[in-house]
Motif scaffolding. Structure first.
Motif, PDB file in Angstrom:
ATOM      1  N   CYS A   9       5.156  -4.083   0.720  1.00  0.00           N
ATOM      2  CA  CYS A   9       4.673  -5.454   0.562  1.00  0.00           C
ATOM      3  C   CYS A   9       5.539  -6.428   1.350  1.00  0.00           C
ATOM      4  O   CYS A   9       6.608  -6.076   1.849  1.00  0.00           O
ATOM      5  CB  CYS A   9       4.654  -5.825  -0.909  1.00  0.00           C
ATOM      6  SG  CYS A   9       6.292  -5.918  -1.651  1.00  0.00           S
ATOM      7  N   ARG A  10       5.082  -7.644   1.413  1.00  0.00           N
ATOM      8  CA  ARG A  10       5.770  -8.671   2.203  1.00  0.00           C
ATOM      9  C   ARG A  10       7.148  -9.024   1.638  1.00  0.00           C
ATOM     10  O   ARG A  10       8.089  -9.277   2.387  1.00  0.00           O
ATOM     11  CB  ARG A  10       4.898  -9.915   2.288  1.00  0.00           C
ATOM     12  CG  ARG A  10       5.438 -10.925   3.255  1.00  0.00           C
ATOM     13  CD  ARG A  10       4.439 -11.994   3.550  1.00  0.00           C
ATOM     14  NE  ARG A  10       4.948 -12.831   4.633  1.00  0.00           N
ATOM     15  CZ  ARG A  10       4.304 -13.835   5.134  1.00  0.00           C
ATOM     16  NH1 ARG A  10       3.112 -14.152   4.672  1.00  0.00           N
ATOM     17  NH2 ARG A  10       4.825 -14.544   6.101  1.00  0.00           N
ATOM     18  N   CYS A  11       7.296  -9.029   0.316  1.00  0.00           N
ATOM     19  CA  CYS A  11       8.578  -9.411  -0.278  1.00  0.00           C
ATOM     20  C   CYS A  11       9.549  -8.241  -0.414  1.00  0.00           C
ATOM     21  O   CYS A  11      10.722  -8.452  -0.687  1.00  0.00           O
ATOM     22  CB  CYS A  11       8.371 -10.100  -1.626  1.00  0.00           C
ATOM     23  SG  CYS A  11       7.921  -9.008  -2.997  1.00  0.00           S
ATOM     24  N   GLY A  12       9.074  -7.007  -0.222  1.00  0.00           N
ATOM     25  CA  GLY A  12       9.949  -5.842  -0.282  1.00  0.00           C
ATOM     26  C   GLY A  12      10.079  -5.193  -1.649  1.00  0.00           C
ATOM     27  O   GLY A  12      10.798  -4.208  -1.798  1.00  0.00           O
ATOM     28  N   ALA A  13       9.394  -5.700  -2.665  1.00  0.00           N
ATOM     29  CA  ALA A  13       9.483  -5.120  -4.008  1.00  0.00           C
ATOM     30  C   ALA A  13       8.808  -3.756  -4.110  1.00  0.00           C
ATOM     31  O   ALA A  13       9.176  -2.938  -4.955  1.00  0.00           O
ATOM     32  CB  ALA A  13       8.881  -6.082  -5.033  1.00  0.00           C
ATOM     33  N   PRO A  82      -1.750  -6.407  -0.757  1.00  0.00           N
ATOM     34  CA  PRO A  82      -2.436  -5.141  -0.992  1.00  0.00           C
ATOM     35  C   PRO A  82      -1.676  -4.030  -0.251  1.00  0.00           C
ATOM     36  O   PRO A  82      -1.377  -4.164   0.942  1.00  0.00           O
ATOM     37  CB  PRO A  82      -3.816  -5.336  -0.374  1.00  0.00           C
ATOM     38  CG  PRO A  82      -3.945  -6.804  -0.138  1.00  0.00           C
ATOM     39  CD  PRO A  82      -2.565  -7.338   0.026  1.00  0.00           C
ATOM     40  N   VAL A  83      -1.335  -2.938  -0.940  1.00  0.00           N
ATOM     41  CA  VAL A  83      -0.504  -1.903  -0.334  1.00  0.00           C
ATOM     42  C   VAL A  83      -1.267  -0.595  -0.145  1.00  0.00           C
ATOM     43  O   VAL A  83      -1.225   0.005   0.923  1.00  0.00           O
ATOM     44  CB  VAL A  83       0.781  -1.677  -1.156  1.00  0.00           C
ATOM     45  CG1 VAL A  83       1.654  -0.601  -0.516  1.00  0.00           C
ATOM     46  CG2 VAL A  83       1.574  -2.980  -1.294  1.00  0.00           C
ATOM     47  N   ASP A 102       4.883  -1.006   8.180  1.00  0.00           N
ATOM     48  CA  ASP A 102       5.930  -1.660   8.964  1.00  0.00           C
ATOM     49  C   ASP A 102       5.503  -1.818  10.422  1.00  0.00           C
ATOM     50  O   ASP A 102       5.786  -2.842  11.035  1.00  0.00           O
ATOM     51  CB  ASP A 102       7.232  -0.860   8.888  1.00  0.00           C
ATOM     52  CG  ASP A 102       7.854  -0.907   7.501  1.00  0.00           C
ATOM     53  OD1 ASP A 102       7.531  -1.822   6.712  1.00  0.00           O
ATOM     54  OD2 ASP A 102       8.671  -0.015   7.201  1.00  0.00           O
ATOM     55  N   ASP A 103       4.819  -0.811  10.968  1.00  0.00           N
ATOM     56  CA  ASP A 103       4.326  -0.880  12.345  1.00  0.00           C
ATOM     57  C   ASP A 103       2.928  -0.265  12.401  1.00  0.00           C
ATOM     58  O   ASP A 103       2.780   0.944  12.565  1.00  0.00           O
ATOM     59  CB  ASP A 103       5.255  -0.139  13.307  1.00  0.00           C
ATOM     60  CG  ASP A 103       4.707  -0.112  14.727  1.00  0.00           C
ATOM     61  OD1 ASP A 103       3.775  -0.890  15.049  1.00  0.00           O
ATOM     62  OD2 ASP A 103       5.209   0.694  15.526  1.00  0.00           O
ATOM     63  N   PRO A 104       1.885  -1.073  12.261  1.00  0.00           N
ATOM     64  CA  PRO A 104       0.527  -0.540  12.304  1.00  0.00           C
ATOM     65  C   PRO A 104      -0.055  -0.420  13.719  1.00  0.00           C
ATOM     66  O   PRO A 104      -1.211  -0.071  13.893  1.00  0.00           O
ATOM     67  CB  PRO A 104      -0.271  -1.554  11.483  1.00  0.00           C
ATOM     68  CG  PRO A 104       0.464  -2.833  11.687  1.00  0.00           C
ATOM     69  CD  PRO A 104       1.911  -2.471  11.838  1.00  0.00           C
ATOM     70  N   SER A 105       0.746  -0.678  14.756  1.00  0.00           N
ATOM     71  CA  SER A 105       0.220  -0.727  16.129  1.00  0.00           C
ATOM     72  C   SER A 105      -0.323   0.605  16.640  1.00  0.00           C
ATOM     73  O   SER A 105      -1.145   0.626  17.543  1.00  0.00           O
ATOM     74  CB  SER A 105       1.300  -1.238  17.084  1.00  0.00           C
ATOM     75  OG  SER A 105       2.375  -0.324  17.170  1.00  0.00           O
ATOM     76  N   TRP A 106       0.079   1.715  16.058  1.00  0.00           N
ATOM     77  CA  TRP A 106      -0.337   3.035  16.538  1.00  0.00           C
ATOM     78  C   TRP A 106      -1.646   3.517  15.903  1.00  0.00           C
ATOM     79  O   TRP A 106      -2.199   4.526  16.323  1.00  0.00           O
ATOM     80  CB  TRP A 106       0.774   4.058  16.288  1.00  0.00           C
ATOM     81  CG  TRP A 106       1.247   4.089  14.856  1.00  0.00           C
ATOM     82  CD1 TRP A 106       2.279   3.376  14.309  1.00  0.00           C
ATOM     83  CD2 TRP A 106       0.701   4.860  13.786  1.00  0.00           C
ATOM     84  NE1 TRP A 106       2.398   3.642  12.971  1.00  0.00           N
ATOM     85  CE2 TRP A 106       1.449   4.560  12.624  1.00  0.00           C
ATOM     86  CE3 TRP A 106      -0.348   5.774  13.695  1.00  0.00           C
ATOM     87  CZ2 TRP A 106       1.185   5.144  11.392  1.00  0.00           C
ATOM     88  CZ3 TRP A 106      -0.607   6.362  12.459  1.00  0.00           C
ATOM     89  CH2 TRP A 106       0.151   6.039  11.328  1.00  0.00           C
ATOM     90  N   ILE A 107      -2.158   2.802  14.923  1.00  0.00           N
ATOM     91  CA  ILE A 107      -3.374   3.248  14.224  1.00  0.00           C
ATOM     92  C   ILE A 107      -4.576   3.177  15.155  1.00  0.00           C
ATOM     93  O   ILE A 107      -4.771   2.188  15.858  1.00  0.00           O
ATOM     94  CB  ILE A 107      -3.631   2.386  12.975  1.00  0.00           C
ATOM     95  CG1 ILE A 107      -2.480   2.539  12.005  1.00  0.00           C
ATOM     96  CG2 ILE A 107      -4.949   2.765  12.316  1.00  0.00           C
ATOM     97  CD1 ILE A 107      -2.501   1.533  10.896  1.00  0.00           C
ATOM     98  N   ARG A 108      -5.385   4.214  15.143  1.00  0.00           N
ATOM     99  CA  ARG A 108      -6.620   4.272  15.916  1.00  0.00           C
ATOM    100  C   ARG A 108      -7.761   4.646  14.967  1.00  0.00           C
ATOM    101  O   ARG A 108      -7.955   5.819  14.664  1.00  0.00           O
ATOM    102  CB  ARG A 108      -6.538   5.305  17.045  1.00  0.00           C
ATOM    103  CG  ARG A 108      -5.408   5.080  18.038  1.00  0.00           C
ATOM    104  CD  ARG A 108      -5.648   3.807  18.857  1.00  0.00           C
ATOM    105  NE  ARG A 108      -4.575   3.549  19.795  1.00  0.00           N
ATOM    106  CZ  ARG A 108      -3.568   2.703  19.598  1.00  0.00           C
ATOM    107  NH1 ARG A 108      -3.484   2.022  18.476  1.00  0.00           N
ATOM    108  NH2 ARG A 108      -2.648   2.510  20.507  1.00  0.00           N
ATOM    109  N   PRO A 109      -8.490   3.656  14.440  1.00  0.00           N
ATOM    110  CA  PRO A 109      -9.592   3.982  13.527  1.00  0.00           C
ATOM    111  C   PRO A 109     -10.603   4.934  14.180  1.00  0.00           C
ATOM    112  O   PRO A 109     -10.921   4.801  15.361  1.00  0.00           O
ATOM    113  CB  PRO A 109     -10.224   2.625  13.230  1.00  0.00           C
ATOM    114  CG  PRO A 109      -9.118   1.642  13.456  1.00  0.00           C
ATOM    115  CD  PRO A 109      -8.346   2.207  14.611  1.00  0.00           C
TER     116      PRO A 109
END
Length: 137
Positions: A9-13, A82-83, A102-109
């Protein structure tokens, strides 16, 4: 694609790490994903539950999915990010939300799913296979 990969999540919890390659990734236009994404599709990434390590205590909300099975969406109770999701019909799978990686750049739907519920203004990826509901297994 990096293995292992992580997110949270954004806050790290709430944090997670995945130690296996994803099984698939989809652009999902179901109504539940529209609520979760504030209108458009969600990018969901299927991973084996056995390779998913969670830290933190996300809240869950269970509803009947559009496919007719209960599904629990997990999110951070502190920041609301949403996680991941847990479809009851596939208990060995976790459905990660790409926005929490953390790094979604590699996802290829691989496909666009639940196109039958897409809003008329929603852009539909024309270069991917499209399914009115879930893709065939």
């Amino acid at each position: 694609m990096p293995i292992p990969f992580s997110g949270g999540c954004r806050c790290g919890a709430v944090r997670y790490e995945v130690s296996a390659e994803p099984m698939a990734a989809y652009l999902c236009h179901c109504r539940g994903c529209q609520y979760e994404s504030a209108g458009g599709p969600s990018v969901v990434v299927m991973v084996p539950r056995a390779a998913f390590k969670l830290s933190g205590a996300p809240k869950g909300h269970t509803t009947m999915s559009d496919s007719g099975h209960p599904s629990t969406r997990r999110f951070c109770s502190e920041c609301g990010t949403p996680v991941f999701g847990e479809p009851s019909v596939a208990p060995d799978i976790v459905m990660l939300r790409a926005g929490a990686m953390d790094d979604p750049s590699w996802i290829r739907p691989a496909a666009t799913i639940w196109v039958s519920q897409a809003q008329p203004w929603a852009p539909i990826a024309r270069d991917l296979p499209r399914y009115d509901g879930n893709p065939p297994l």
